[in-house]
Design a protein around this motif. Sequence first.
Motif, mmCIF file in Angstrom:
data_model
loop_
_atom_site.group_PDB
_atom_site.id
_atom_site.type_symbol
_atom_site.label_atom_id
_atom_site.label_comp_id
_atom_site.label_asym_id
_atom_site.label_seq_id
_atom_site.Cartn_x
_atom_site.Cartn_y
_atom_site.Cartn_z
ATOM 1 N N CYS A 62 99.256 19.505 36.423
ATOM 2 C CA CYS A 62 99.822 20.776 35.952
ATOM 3 C C CYS A 62 99.266 21.203 34.592
ATOM 4 C CB CYS A 62 101.338 20.648 35.852
ATOM 5 S SG CYS A 62 101.856 19.509 34.550
ATOM 6 N N THR A 63 98.208 20.555 34.123
ATOM 7 C CA THR A 63 97.687 20.850 32.791
ATOM 8 C C THR A 63 97.189 22.290 32.691
ATOM 9 O OG1 THR A 63 97.056 18.540 32.472
ATOM 10 C CG2 THR A 63 95.990 20.162 31.037
ATOM 11 N N VAL A 64 97.666 22.976 31.665
ATOM 12 C CA VAL A 64 97.201 24.312 31.287
ATOM 13 C C VAL A 64 96.884 24.254 29.799
ATOM 14 C CG1 VAL A 64 98.591 25.474 33.057
ATOM 15 C CG2 VAL A 64 99.518 25.189 30.753
ATOM 16 N N THR A 117 92.076 18.756 40.544
ATOM 17 C CA THR A 117 90.965 19.481 39.928
ATOM 18 C C THR A 117 91.385 20.541 38.916
ATOM 19 O OG1 THR A 117 89.639 19.036 41.898
ATOM 20 C CG2 THR A 117 88.840 20.755 40.414
ATOM 21 N N PRO A 118 92.346 21.411 39.185
ATOM 22 C CA PRO A 118 92.710 22.407 38.168
ATOM 23 C C PRO A 118 93.150 21.772 36.850
ATOM 24 C CG PRO A 118 93.653 23.018 40.278
ATOM 25 C CD PRO A 118 93.099 21.633 40.434
ATOM 26 N N GLY A 119 93.920 20.694 36.939
ATOM 27 C CA GLY A 119 94.353 20.008 35.723
ATOM 28 C C GLY A 119 93.185 19.422 34.959
ATOM 29 N N MET A 122 91.157 22.236 33.225
ATOM 30 C CA MET A 122 91.808 22.740 32.012
ATOM 31 C C MET A 122 91.777 21.702 30.893
ATOM 32 S SD MET A 122 92.149 25.690 33.049
ATOM 33 C CE MET A 122 92.784 26.361 31.515
ATOM 34 N N LEU A 123 91.989 20.436 31.236
ATOM 35 C CA LEU A 123 91.906 19.376 30.232
ATOM 36 C C LEU A 123 90.500 19.334 29.642
ATOM 37 C CD1 LEU A 123 93.038 16.897 28.737
ATOM 38 C CD2 LEU A 123 92.378 15.523 30.725
ATOM 39 N N LEU A 143 89.749 12.086 29.255
ATOM 40 C CA LEU A 143 89.967 12.409 30.666
ATOM 41 C C LEU A 143 90.907 11.422 31.350
ATOM 42 C CD1 LEU A 143 86.416 13.557 31.799
ATOM 43 C CD2 LEU A 143 88.389 14.979 31.225
ATOM 44 N N THR A 144 91.115 10.258 30.750
ATOM 45 C CA THR A 144 92.043 9.292 31.356
ATOM 46 C C THR A 144 93.484 9.799 31.313
ATOM 47 O OG1 THR A 144 92.363 8.043 29.303
ATOM 48 C CG2 THR A 144 90.587 7.305 30.788
#
Length: 172
Positions: A62-64, A117-119, A122-123, A143-144
Motif C-alpha cells: 500500500c506504499t504511496v 509492484t505498485p508499492g 512508489m518506494l 527495498l527490504t
Amino acid sequence: METEVGNKRWHEPGEQVEVAVWLNGEQVVLATEPRKTLADTIRAAGYTGTHLGCEHGVCGSCTVLVDGRPVRSCLMLAVQAEGRRVETVEGLALGEQLHPIQRAFHEGGALQCGFCTPGFLMLATGVLREDPHAGADKVCERLTANVCRCTGGVPITQAVLAAQREMYGAGE
C-alpha cells in the motif's frame, strides 16, 4: 451529525468528512469517514493501483508518497492527509509514457503476479528522489521494507538500479 463533548468532536458512524489533498498533482476533495485509512479512501476514489495486503504496515503493498516520502497508506488515516501531496502509482506515468522505474521493472522482469509492484514502484521513487546517487547497498537495504513473494529481491533491486542509471546517471 457532529457532536461536541468537552473539547472533542465526535462523528456519527458512517458520517462522511471532506479531505482536501493534492492527489497526483491535482487538488481533489475526498469524501471519507474519519476512521478510514488513506488506502481505503484513495481506492474508493478509483485509485485502485494502491493495493492492500496485510493491512498492518508490514508488506508495503500500500506504499504511496506523502509529501515525497514513502508511507504505508494502510496505517495513515485519510484525514491526516489534509492539505498534503499524495502520489499513487497512477501518477507515475506521463500519459502513455511509462516512468523510468516502471519501464525498468517491465524490461527487467521485476514483477510476476504484480500485487506488490505498485508499492515497490512508489518506494523506489521515494528512495531515488531522496538520494539520487544511493549505492546498490543502500537501495537494496531500503527495498527490504517491502515484501515480494514471487520474484525475490534481486530482479527488483536490479530494476531500481537500472532506472537510477537512466534517471540520474548514478548507481553501482
